[in-house]
Design a protein around this motif. Structure first.
Motif, mmCIF file in Angstrom:
data_model
loop_
_atom_site.group_PDB
_atom_site.id
_atom_site.type_symbol
_atom_site.label_atom_id
_atom_site.label_comp_id
_atom_site.label_asym_id
_atom_site.label_seq_id
_atom_site.Cartn_x
_atom_site.Cartn_y
_atom_site.Cartn_z
ATOM 1 N N ALA A 142 0.827 -1.207 0.000
ATOM 2 C CA ALA A 142 0.000 0.000 0.000
ATOM 3 C C ALA A 142 0.861 1.257 0.000
ATOM 4 O O ALA A 142 0.515 2.251 -0.639
ATOM 5 C CB ALA A 142 -0.929 0.002 1.208
ATOM 6 N N ASP A 143 1.988 1.207 0.688
ATOM 7 C CA ASP A 143 2.866 2.370 0.772
ATOM 8 C C ASP A 143 3.499 2.730 -0.571
ATOM 9 O O ASP A 143 3.800 3.896 -0.816
ATOM 10 C CB ASP A 143 3.969 2.139 1.810
ATOM 11 C CG ASP A 143 3.429 2.106 3.232
ATOM 12 O OD1 ASP A 143 2.302 2.601 3.460
ATOM 13 O OD2 ASP A 143 4.131 1.586 4.122
ATOM 14 N N VAL A 144 3.709 1.750 -1.426
ATOM 15 C CA VAL A 144 4.397 2.018 -2.689
ATOM 16 C C VAL A 144 3.445 2.226 -3.866
ATOM 17 O O VAL A 144 3.890 2.593 -4.950
ATOM 18 C CB VAL A 144 5.417 0.900 -3.042
ATOM 19 C CG1 VAL A 144 6.500 0.825 -1.993
ATOM 20 C CG2 VAL A 144 4.734 -0.425 -3.230
ATOM 21 N N THR A 145 2.168 2.014 -3.666
ATOM 22 C CA THR A 145 1.226 2.229 -4.761
ATOM 23 C C THR A 145 0.970 3.724 -4.934
ATOM 24 O O THR A 145 1.020 4.488 -3.978
ATOM 25 C CB THR A 145 -0.095 1.468 -4.539
ATOM 26 O OG1 THR A 145 -0.888 1.590 -5.695
ATOM 27 C CG2 THR A 145 -0.858 2.000 -3.350
ATOM 28 N N GLY A 146 0.723 4.129 -6.126
ATOM 29 C CA GLY A 146 0.468 5.539 -6.383
ATOM 30 C C GLY A 146 -1.013 5.865 -6.406
ATOM 31 O O GLY A 146 -1.402 7.015 -6.526
ATOM 32 N N ASN A 147 -1.841 4.881 -6.274
ATOM 33 C CA ASN A 147 -3.281 5.039 -6.365
ATOM 34 C C ASN A 147 -3.878 5.047 -4.958
ATOM 35 O O ASN A 147 -3.717 4.091 -4.202
ATOM 36 C CB ASN A 147 -3.839 3.880 -7.198
ATOM 37 C CG ASN A 147 -5.314 3.986 -7.436
ATOM 38 O OD1 ASN A 147 -6.042 4.579 -6.664
ATOM 39 N ND2 ASN A 147 -5.762 3.378 -8.523
ATOM 40 N N GLU A 148 -4.589 6.108 -4.630
ATOM 41 C CA GLU A 148 -5.152 6.221 -3.280
ATOM 42 C C GLU A 148 -6.212 5.155 -2.998
ATOM 43 O O GLU A 148 -6.292 4.642 -1.877
ATOM 44 C CB GLU A 148 -5.750 7.608 -3.070
ATOM 45 C CG GLU A 148 -4.699 8.696 -2.941
ATOM 46 C CD GLU A 148 -5.309 10.048 -2.639
ATOM 47 O OE1 GLU A 148 -6.376 10.098 -1.991
ATOM 48 O OE2 GLU A 148 -4.710 11.044 -3.049
ATOM 49 N N ALA A 149 -7.001 4.827 -3.994
ATOM 50 C CA ALA A 149 -8.041 3.802 -3.803
ATOM 51 C C ALA A 149 -7.391 2.438 -3.559
ATOM 52 O O ALA A 149 -7.830 1.678 -2.682
ATOM 53 C CB ALA A 149 -8.966 3.744 -5.005
ATOM 54 N N ALA A 150 -6.343 2.122 -4.316
ATOM 55 C CA ALA A 150 -5.649 0.846 -4.128
ATOM 56 C C ALA A 150 -4.970 0.817 -2.764
ATOM 57 O O ALA A 150 -4.964 -0.220 -2.087
ATOM 58 C CB ALA A 150 -4.622 0.632 -5.237
ATOM 59 N N GLU A 151 -4.411 1.950 -2.356
ATOM 60 C CA GLU A 151 -3.761 2.026 -1.043
ATOM 61 C C GLU A 151 -4.776 1.767 0.070
ATOM 62 O O GLU A 151 -4.514 0.984 0.996
ATOM 63 C CB GLU A 151 -3.112 3.393 -0.861
ATOM 64 C CG GLU A 151 -2.390 3.543 0.456
ATOM 65 C CD GLU A 151 -1.712 4.884 0.625
ATOM 66 O OE1 GLU A 151 -1.144 5.103 1.704
ATOM 67 O OE2 GLU A 151 -1.742 5.710 -0.307
ATOM 68 N N ALA A 152 -5.934 2.398 -0.022
ATOM 69 C CA ALA A 152 -6.977 2.198 0.992
ATOM 70 C C ALA A 152 -7.447 0.749 1.016
ATOM 71 O O ALA A 152 -7.657 0.171 2.086
ATOM 72 C CB ALA A 152 -8.148 3.144 0.732
ATOM 73 N N SER A 153 -7.595 0.171 -0.153
ATOM 74 C CA SER A 153 -8.035 -1.223 -0.239
ATOM 75 C C SER A 153 -7.016 -2.162 0.410
ATOM 76 O O SER A 153 -7.385 -3.066 1.167
ATOM 77 C CB SER A 153 -8.247 -1.613 -1.698
ATOM 78 O OG SER A 153 -8.582 -2.966 -1.809
ATOM 79 N N GLU A 182 -4.788 -1.373 2.684
ATOM 80 C CA GLU A 182 -4.780 -1.120 4.130
ATOM 81 C C GLU A 182 -5.959 -1.833 4.805
ATOM 82 O O GLU A 182 -5.811 -2.409 5.881
ATOM 83 C CB GLU A 182 -4.843 0.384 4.414
ATOM 84 C CG GLU A 182 -3.628 1.166 3.982
ATOM 85 C CD GLU A 182 -2.462 1.048 4.931
ATOM 86 O OE1 GLU A 182 -2.651 0.599 6.082
ATOM 87 O OE2 GLU A 182 -1.339 1.398 4.517
ATOM 88 N N ASN A 183 -7.120 -1.798 4.153
ATOM 89 C CA ASN A 183 -8.293 -2.495 4.698
ATOM 90 C C ASN A 183 -8.071 -4.001 4.731
ATOM 91 O O ASN A 183 -8.470 -4.677 5.688
ATOM 92 C CB ASN A 183 -9.542 -2.160 3.903
ATOM 93 C CG ASN A 183 -10.005 -0.738 4.131
ATOM 94 O OD1 ASN A 183 -9.691 -0.125 5.146
ATOM 95 N ND2 ASN A 183 -10.744 -0.194 3.181
ATOM 96 N N LYS A 184 -7.455 -4.533 3.684
ATOM 97 C CA LYS A 184 -7.154 -5.966 3.658
ATOM 98 C C LYS A 184 -6.182 -6.329 4.773
ATOM 99 O O LYS A 184 -6.319 -7.375 5.412
ATOM 100 C CB LYS A 184 -6.587 -6.373 2.304
ATOM 101 C CG LYS A 184 -7.609 -6.414 1.213
ATOM 102 C CD LYS A 184 -6.997 -6.829 -0.113
ATOM 103 C CE LYS A 184 -8.038 -6.767 -1.215
ATOM 104 N NZ LYS A 184 -7.467 -7.137 -2.517
ATOM 105 N N ALA A 185 -5.191 -5.473 5.013
ATOM 106 C CA ALA A 185 -4.225 -5.723 6.090
ATOM 107 C C ALA A 185 -4.929 -5.756 7.443
ATOM 108 O O ALA A 185 -4.662 -6.639 8.276
ATOM 109 C CB ALA A 185 -3.131 -4.658 6.082
ATOM 110 N N ASP A 186 -5.838 -4.825 7.652
ATOM 111 C CA ASP A 186 -6.596 -4.806 8.913
ATOM 112 C C ASP A 186 -7.444 -6.069 9.062
ATOM 113 O O ASP A 186 -7.527 -6.645 10.150
ATOM 114 C CB ASP A 186 -7.498 -3.570 8.978
ATOM 115 C CG ASP A 186 -6.712 -2.271 9.114
ATOM 116 O OD1 ASP A 186 -5.526 -2.328 9.510
ATOM 117 O OD2 ASP A 186 -7.290 -1.206 8.812
ATOM 118 N N ALA A 187 -8.061 -6.503 7.962
ATOM 119 C CA ALA A 187 -8.892 -7.705 8.006
ATOM 120 C C ALA A 187 -8.049 -8.950 8.286
ATOM 121 O O ALA A 187 -8.462 -9.830 9.058
ATOM 122 C CB ALA A 187 -9.651 -7.865 6.695
ATOM 123 N N VAL A 188 -6.869 -9.024 7.686
ATOM 124 C CA VAL A 188 -5.981 -10.169 7.923
ATOM 125 C C VAL A 188 -5.565 -10.209 9.384
ATOM 126 O O VAL A 188 -5.563 -11.275 10.014
ATOM 127 C CB VAL A 188 -4.752 -10.102 6.987
ATOM 128 C CG1 VAL A 188 -3.668 -11.070 7.427
ATOM 129 C CG2 VAL A 188 -5.167 -10.390 5.556
#
Length: 89
Positions: A46-57, A59-65
Protein backbone atom coordinates in the motif's frame (compact mmCIF):
# COMPACT_ATOMS: atom_id res chain seq x y z
CA UNK A 1 15.23 -5.60 3.30
CA UNK A 2 12.70 -4.45 5.87
CA UNK A 3 10.56 -7.51 5.22
CA UNK A 4 13.46 -9.90 5.71
CA UNK A 5 14.43 -8.15 8.94
CA UNK A 6 10.85 -8.20 10.23
CA UNK A 7 10.49 -11.90 9.47
CA UNK A 8 13.84 -12.66 11.12
CA UNK A 9 12.88 -10.71 14.24
CA UNK A 10 9.48 -12.42 14.36
CA UNK A 11 11.12 -15.83 14.01
CA UNK A 12 13.59 -15.02 16.77
CA UNK A 13 10.90 -13.79 19.12
CA UNK A 14 8.76 -16.80 18.33
CA UNK A 15 11.59 -19.18 19.13
CA UNK A 16 12.16 -17.47 22.47
CA UNK A 17 8.47 -17.41 23.28
CA UNK A 18 8.06 -21.08 22.39
CA UNK A 19 10.39 -22.30 25.11
CA UNK A 20 7.81 -22.76 27.84
CA UNK A 21 4.50 -22.90 26.03
CA UNK A 22 2.05 -25.62 25.17
CA UNK A 23 1.62 -26.87 21.60
CA UNK A 24 -1.72 -25.08 21.44
CA UNK A 25 -0.14 -21.78 22.50
CA UNK A 26 2.66 -22.31 19.98
CA UNK A 27 0.11 -22.89 17.22
CA UNK A 28 -1.75 -19.73 18.22
CA UNK A 29 1.52 -17.79 18.19
CA UNK A 30 2.29 -19.18 14.72
CA UNK A 31 -1.09 -18.03 13.47
CA UNK A 32 -0.51 -14.54 14.83
CA UNK A 33 3.01 -14.34 13.44
CA UNK A 34 2.00 -15.51 9.99
CA UNK A 35 -0.99 -13.21 9.69
CA UNK A 36 1.05 -10.28 11.00
CA UNK A 37 3.67 -10.91 8.30
CA UNK A 38 0.98 -11.04 5.61
CA UNK A 39 -0.60 -7.84 6.91
CA UNK A 40 2.79 -6.11 6.99
CA UNK A 41 3.39 -7.12 3.38
CA UNK A 42 0.01 -5.71 2.38
CA UNK A 43 0.81 -2.44 4.13
CA UNK A 44 4.20 -2.27 2.42
CA UNK A 45 2.46 -2.74 -0.92
CA UNK A 46 0.00 0.00 0.00
CA UNK A 47 2.87 2.37 0.77
CA UNK A 48 4.40 2.02 -2.69
CA UNK A 49 1.23 2.23 -4.76
CA UNK A 50 0.47 5.54 -6.38
CA UNK A 51 -3.28 5.04 -6.36
CA UNK A 52 -5.15 6.22 -3.28
CA UNK A 53 -8.04 3.80 -3.80
CA UNK A 54 -5.65 0.85 -4.13
CA UNK A 55 -3.76 2.03 -1.04
CA UNK A 56 -6.98 2.20 0.99
CA UNK A 57 -8.03 -1.22 -0.24
CA UNK A 58 -4.70 -2.78 0.71
CA UNK A 59 -4.78 -1.12 4.13
CA UNK A 60 -8.29 -2.49 4.70
CA UNK A 61 -7.15 -5.97 3.66
CA UNK A 62 -4.23 -5.72 6.09
CA UNK A 63 -6.60 -4.81 8.91
CA UNK A 64 -8.89 -7.70 8.01
CA UNK A 65 -5.98 -10.17 7.92
CA UNK A 66 -4.82 -9.01 11.36
CA UNK A 67 -8.32 -9.31 12.82
CA UNK A 68 -8.79 -12.77 11.34
CA UNK A 69 -5.43 -13.92 12.68
CA UNK A 70 -6.18 -12.61 16.15
CA UNK A 71 -9.58 -14.29 16.14
CA UNK A 72 -8.15 -17.61 14.96
CA UNK A 73 -5.34 -17.47 17.52
CA UNK A 74 -7.78 -16.66 20.32
CA UNK A 75 -10.01 -19.52 19.20
CA UNK A 76 -6.98 -21.83 19.25
CA UNK A 77 -6.17 -20.75 22.80
CA UNK A 78 -9.67 -21.00 24.23
CA UNK A 79 -11.34 -23.91 22.43
CA UNK A 80 -10.51 -27.57 22.36
CA UNK A 81 -9.67 -28.17 18.71
CA UNK A 82 -9.55 -31.96 19.15
CA UNK A 83 -13.13 -32.34 20.28
CA UNK A 84 -14.74 -29.27 18.65
CA UNK A 85 -16.22 -28.17 21.97
CA UNK A 86 -16.77 -24.69 20.60
CA UNK A 87 -19.19 -26.17 18.07
CA UNK A 88 -21.07 -28.22 20.64
CA UNK A 89 -20.11 -31.50 19.02
Amino acid sequence: MKKIFAVAVAAGLFSLAACNTSPREQAADNIESNTEAVADNLEDAADVTGNEAAEASLENKADAVRATGQNQAEDMRTNDADTNLSNGI
